[in-house]
Design a protein around this motif. Sequence first.
Motif, PDB file in Angstrom:
ATOM      1  N   SER A   1     111.942 102.175  39.732  1.00 43.04           N
ATOM      2  CA  SER A   1     110.763 102.383  40.561  1.00 43.04           C
ATOM      3  C   SER A   1     110.544 101.170  41.445  1.00 43.04           C
ATOM      4  CB  SER A   1     109.521 102.626  39.689  1.00 43.04           C
ATOM      5  OG  SER A   1     109.273 101.501  38.856  1.00 43.04           O
ATOM      6  N   HIS A   2     110.071 101.426  42.658  1.00 43.24           N
ATOM      7  CA  HIS A   2     109.717 100.351  43.578  1.00 43.24           C
ATOM      8  C   HIS A   2     108.256  99.984  43.347  1.00 43.24           C
ATOM      9  CE1 HIS A   2     113.185 100.041  46.410  1.00 43.24           C
ATOM     10  NE2 HIS A   2     113.453 101.231  45.880  1.00 43.24           N
ATOM     11  N   THR A   3     108.014  98.711  43.189  1.00 43.70           N
ATOM     12  CA  THR A   3     106.638  98.253  43.076  1.00 43.70           C
ATOM     13  C   THR A   3     106.292  97.476  44.337  1.00 43.70           C
ATOM     14  OG1 THR A   3     107.248  96.208  41.923  1.00 43.70           O
ATOM     15  CG2 THR A   3     106.886  98.148  40.563  1.00 43.70           C
ATOM     16  N   GLU A   4     105.347  96.586  44.252  1.00 39.08           N
ATOM     17  CA  GLU A   4     104.889  95.876  45.446  1.00 39.08           C
ATOM     18  C   GLU A   4     105.910  94.864  45.951  1.00 39.08           C
ATOM     19  OE1 GLU A   4     101.595  93.244  44.494  1.00 39.08           O
ATOM     20  OE2 GLU A   4     102.126  93.382  42.391  1.00 39.08           O
ATOM     21  N   ASN A   5     105.901  94.632  47.249  1.00 37.38           N
ATOM     22  CA  ASN A   5     106.648  93.546  47.882  1.00 37.38           C
ATOM     23  C   ASN A   5     108.145  93.566  47.603  1.00 37.38           C
ATOM     24  OD1 ASN A   5     104.190  92.521  48.865  1.00 37.38           O
ATOM     25  ND2 ASN A   5     103.848  91.379  46.970  1.00 37.38           N
TER      26      ASN A   5
ATOM     27  N   ARG B   1     114.954  97.342  51.510  1.00 40.08           N
ATOM     28  CA  ARG B   1     113.571  97.025  51.145  1.00 40.08           C
ATOM     29  C   ARG B   1     113.497  96.137  49.909  1.00 40.08           C
ATOM     30  NH1 ARG B   1     111.249 102.758  49.954  1.00 40.08           N
ATOM     31  NH2 ARG B   1     113.320 102.842  48.961  1.00 40.08           N
ATOM     32  N   SER B   2     114.563  96.086  49.125  1.00 37.09           N
ATOM     33  CA  SER B   2     114.545  95.366  47.847  1.00 37.09           C
ATOM     34  C   SER B   2     114.674  93.862  48.051  1.00 37.09           C
ATOM     35  CB  SER B   2     115.693  95.851  46.952  1.00 37.09           C
ATOM     36  OG  SER B   2     115.599  97.238  46.723  1.00 37.09           O
TER      37      SER B   2
ATOM     38  N   ARG C   1     107.308  89.701  36.038  1.00 36.40           N
ATOM     39  CA  ARG C   1     106.777  90.080  37.354  1.00 36.40           C
ATOM     40  C   ARG C   1     106.253  88.869  38.128  1.00 36.40           C
ATOM     41  NH1 ARG C   1     103.931  95.055  34.309  1.00 36.40           N
ATOM     42  NH2 ARG C   1     105.681  96.536  34.414  1.00 36.40           N
TER      43      ARG C   1
ATOM     44  N   LYS D   1     107.572  88.179  41.781  1.00 36.29           N
ATOM     45  CA  LYS D   1     106.686  88.066  42.939  1.00 36.29           C
ATOM     46  C   LYS D   1     106.931  86.766  43.698  1.00 36.29           C
ATOM     47  CE  LYS D   1     103.000  90.953  41.003  1.00 36.29           C
ATOM     48  NZ  LYS D   1     101.629  90.970  40.431  1.00 36.29           N
TER      49      LYS D   1
ATOM     50  N   THR E   1     108.395  86.559  47.787  1.00 38.65           N
ATOM     51  CA  THR E   1     107.717  85.944  48.932  1.00 38.65           C
ATOM     52  C   THR E   1     108.679  85.180  49.848  1.00 38.65           C
ATOM     53  OG1 THR E   1     107.231  83.870  47.758  1.00 38.65           O
ATOM     54  CG2 THR E   1     105.611  85.652  47.574  1.00 38.65           C
TER      55      THR E   1
END
Length: 255
Positions: free
Chosen positions: A6-10, A45-46, A187, A191, A195
Motif C-alpha cells: 500500500s502507498h502511504t503518505e509522501n 512515486r515511491s 515510519r 518519513k 523528505t
Amino acid sequence: MGISSSHTENGIVEITVDYPPVNAIPSRGWFELAEATTGAGEDPRSRVVVLRAENRGFCAGVDLKEIQRSTGYDALIAANRGCARAFAAVYDCAVPVIVAVHGFCLGGGVGLVGNADIIVASDDATFGLPEVDRGALGAATHLARLVPQHLMRTLYYTARNVSAQTLHHHGSVIEVVPRARLDDAARVIAKEIATKDPAVIRAAKEAINGIDPQRVHRSYRFEQGFTFELNLTGVSDHARQAFLDGDHARQANDG
C-alpha cells in the motif's frame, strides 16, 4: 493473507507479509514478494519501502510442509529460486528498504533482513539460521552482513538465535523498540528519507550497492548449491521430516 502493498503518505510504500500463523512463506509467496518490492522501486512515486509482517513473527523462512508434500525436486527448486528472487529484489530495489522485525526472524527472513538498507526491531525480536538442523544451507551471506565473521560462524554451525539487542550492539539494527511502537519507529525513519530529493536517494542506493564488497546474489546461489546436493543424498528430506514431526508433537503437547 499473502503479500500486500500500500502507498502511504509522501511516497512511502508498505509491503506486508501475512501467512498465518508463523509466516512460513510458500514458494509462490517469495516470487510475489519479489514482484511487490521490485514494483515499488520502479514506481516513480515511491521514495522508500517499509517491509513489515503480521502474525507471531516476521518470518519463519520457507514453507517446509510444501516441500515435504511434493514429489521430486520441483518445490525445492521453486523455493530456492523464489528466495533468491526476493532477496535480490530487496537488495536491488531502486529506493531504500526499511525492515520492521518482530518476534522470530529465521532462515529466509534473515535473507530479507540482511539485504535491506535499514533494520528496526522490536525488543522481542530474535534472528537465526536453523538451516543446519533442517538439512539445508543458505543465508550465511546475509547473516554475515548483520554480525562479525566469527559470531556468524558460531550461529550458523549451532543454529542458535541472536537477539535484536545483540544486533543493535553490532550496529546492524538501528533501533530496538517495544513491539507496540515498531511500525511507528520504522515510519519515522521512512518519513525522514522521504523528505530528501528522490533523485539523490535513488542515486545513493545505486552507488552504495555499487561499492558493496560482497556480491550477495552470487554467494547466496553458491550456498544453495550445497542445499541441493544434500537433497540429492536424502539428508535434507530426513531432517525436514524430523523437524515437522517434532513440531506436530509440540503442538499436541501445547493443546
